[in-house]
Design an enzyme around this catalytic site. Structure first.
Site, short mmCIF file in Angstrom:
data_model
loop_
_atom_site.label_atom_id
_atom_site.label_comp_id
_atom_site.label_asym_id
_atom_site.label_seq_id
_atom_site.Cartn_x
_atom_site.Cartn_y
_atom_site.Cartn_z
N SER A 127 -9.29 1.85 3.58
CA SER A 127 -8.50 2.54 2.44
C SER A 127 -7.73 1.67 1.87
O SER A 127 -7.10 2.29 0.67
CB SER A 127 -7.72 3.72 3.35
OG SER A 127 -6.98 3.14 4.16
N SER A 162 -9.33 -0.48 7.47
CA SER A 162 -8.89 -0.35 6.20
C SER A 162 -8.26 -1.39 5.67
O SER A 162 -7.99 -1.51 4.24
CB SER A 162 -7.87 0.84 6.16
OG SER A 162 -8.83 1.85 6.53
N LYS A 217 0.92 -1.09 0.04
CA LYS A 217 0.15 0.00 0.04
C LYS A 217 1.15 1.36 -0.14
O LYS A 217 1.90 1.44 0.58
CB LYS A 217 -0.82 -0.04 1.10
CG LYS A 217 -1.98 1.22 1.31
CD LYS A 217 -2.66 1.03 2.58
CE LYS A 217 -3.90 2.00 2.70
NZ LYS A 217 -4.66 1.83 4.06
#
Length: 493
Positions: free
Chosen positions: A172, A196, A97
């Site tokens: 996210s 997330s 990420k």
């Protein structure tokens, strides 16, 4: 010939084609076994994944990817086979990420102010993965600064859900969710503050672990709040989560299937099962029925005032720490800008509003308010501890999200059973309480809605019981099944 034989053993009835579907369908654990044995080269496997990335480019799962560098690393892994002892992740491509520091690529946090940010070193949570032989396939797209659940990024574009590209993938860590579900990569590392890794896992039909707080090193990650931020692995099988967890922590407690008969699982109906989307509710009830059929003992018992306890222990702690933790990250990372200059460049309206009203604006919390809030955290932690002990349950189970994926663009409000509700708070409703309590949570896919959208069921366990939770998860996979076929995904992207 050896690779052809393994293909035939793993996946029957798959015809040879330009894209070797059997390769992209491998879990990380399966791929590592083939890579370490020499039956599969890292270059061939990586080439197949990169082709899948190109095929699904419209999902917008990546912020950064350099195919030449990735293939160079794969070839180096193949050449090193006879030169050194092979690590447990030898030659395995993984996703990272884009709020986790990497020395070999920019770390943007999905925000314009960090577009050219080049950290001096890999985040400590990544270092053991790379030392074990992992290769970074790319840096994945995300909700800007990890401050949202849609992954509709105003600076780098929206991530799309592979099951229906008009829908959000969750956030996210939405880039990881979309890429893993679309078979661009078998596994990756995301981050979880309010949900997330677990929310995109639920909406994209994969698995994800939020570890016990402090289990993974937290430095080198674009922060929100150090009290709640943690990295977390995402994959398509629980065995893959266990593999990454082992490499990161070095904990050798075995993860293997356990007997489900007699396993006690708490079902806290109040709050967690309230006002479920009508398309999701029957999938959840079917999953609970499967648990009963497998011999699990479902203990219907609530955690009194759980959301009230969470809010009192979390607000305004999060906003206060966002200001100070982000300022520190910018300073330590050599970025010559103030927090105000940083916030001025934010591209997503919801994230900009968060900073302007809650972090920097007149409603920003004081130190006194922060300290007062932190006194409530032990009360929340005690509520969970008492629940596990008094009901003698191994885990609690509830819908990861109370609704499936919704269309991209519904960032502010959604309709749920005829009520207009906050998109952010509605998706976070079930995942957020444990983030302040600090206990581990695992999201598993348990089925699809009538419209073909994935549904997740979350299992939370006592503090420090991460490996036991993963063992339970492996057993539960035998109940709910695993989707191994990439052909189930939308074929137009």
């Amino acid at each position: 010939q050896a690779e052809d034989g393994i293909r035939d053993k793993l996946v029957t009835g798959v015809q040879t084609c330009a894209l070797p579907i059997w390769l992209v369908d491998l879990t990380a654990t399966e791929a590592v076994a083939l890579l370490r044995s020499g039956d599969l080269s890292s270059e061939r496997y990586t080439t197949a994944l990169l082709e899948q990335c190109r095929k699904h480019r419209a999902l917008n799962a990546f912020i950064w990817q350099d195919e030449a560098l990735v293939l160079e690393a794969a070839r180096a892994a193949d050449k090193s086979r006879t030169q050194k002892r092979l690590g447990p992740l030898h030659g395995l491509p993984i996703l990272v990420k884009d709020n986790i520091d990497t020395a070999s690529a920019p770390t943007t946090g999905g925000t314009p102010a960090l577009r050219d940010h080049r950290p001096r070193a890999d985040a400590p949570v990544l270092a053991p993965l790379f030392s074990a032989g992992a290769i970074m396939l790319g840096k994945t797209n995300m909700h800007e600064l990890a401050l949202g659940i849609t992954s509709n990024n105003g600076a780098f574009g929206a991530v799309h859900n592979p099951y229906n590209p008009a829908m959000i993938p969750g956030g996210s860590s939405g880039g990881n969710g979309a890429a893993i579900a679309a078979r661009m990569c078998a596994a990756g590392l995301g981050t979880d503050t309010g949900g997330s890794v677990r929310i995109p896992a639920a909406l994209c039909g994969i698995v994800a672990l939020r570890p016990t707080m402090g289990r993974y090193p937290g430095k080198g990650i674009v922060p929100i709040t150090h009290t709640r931020d943690t990295a977390g692995p995402m994959a398509r099988s629980v065995a893959d989560l266990a593999l990454l967890d082992f490499v990161i922590t070095g904990e050798r407690t075995p993860v293997r299937t356990v007997t489900l008969k007699g396993t006690r699982i708490g079902i806290p109906r109040s709050h967690f099962y309230d006002n479920l989307d009508p398309s999701l509710a029957p999938v959840i009830e079917s999953a609970l029925a499967k648990l009963r059929e497998a011999g699990c003992v479902l203990v219907e018992a609530d955690i009194p005032d759980i959301d009230k306890l969470y809010l009192s222990a979390t607000i305004p702690m999060t906003y206060y720490e966002t200001l100070h933790d982000t300022s520190r990250y910018l300073q330590e990372g050599g970025e010559r800008m103030t927090i105000q200059e940083f916030a001025a460049q934010i591209g997503s309206p919801d994230v900009k509003a968060y900073y302007e009203t809650l972090v920097l604006g007149p409603n920003a919390p004081t130190r006194a308010a922060y300290e007062a809030t932190m006194k409530h955290r032990p009360v929340l932690q005690a509520a969970y501890r008492n629940y596990f002990q008094s009901h003698n349950v191994a885990a609690i189970a509830f819908p990861t999200t109370v609704l499936p994926a919704r269309p991209i663009g519904e960032d502010a409000e959604i309709d749920l059973t005829g009520k207009k509700l906050s998109t952010f708070n509605t998706y976070l409703r079930n995942t957020r309480p444990i983030t302040t309590a600090g206990i581990p949570g695992l999201s598993l896919p348990v089925g699809l809605t009538a419209a073909g959208l994935p549904v997740g069921l979350e299992f939370d366990a006592p503090h420090g019981n991460d490996r036991k939770l993963l063992s339970l998860g492996m057993s539960l996979e035998t109940v709910f099944g695993k989707d191994r076929k990439s052909t189930r995904l939308n074929s137009s992207h």
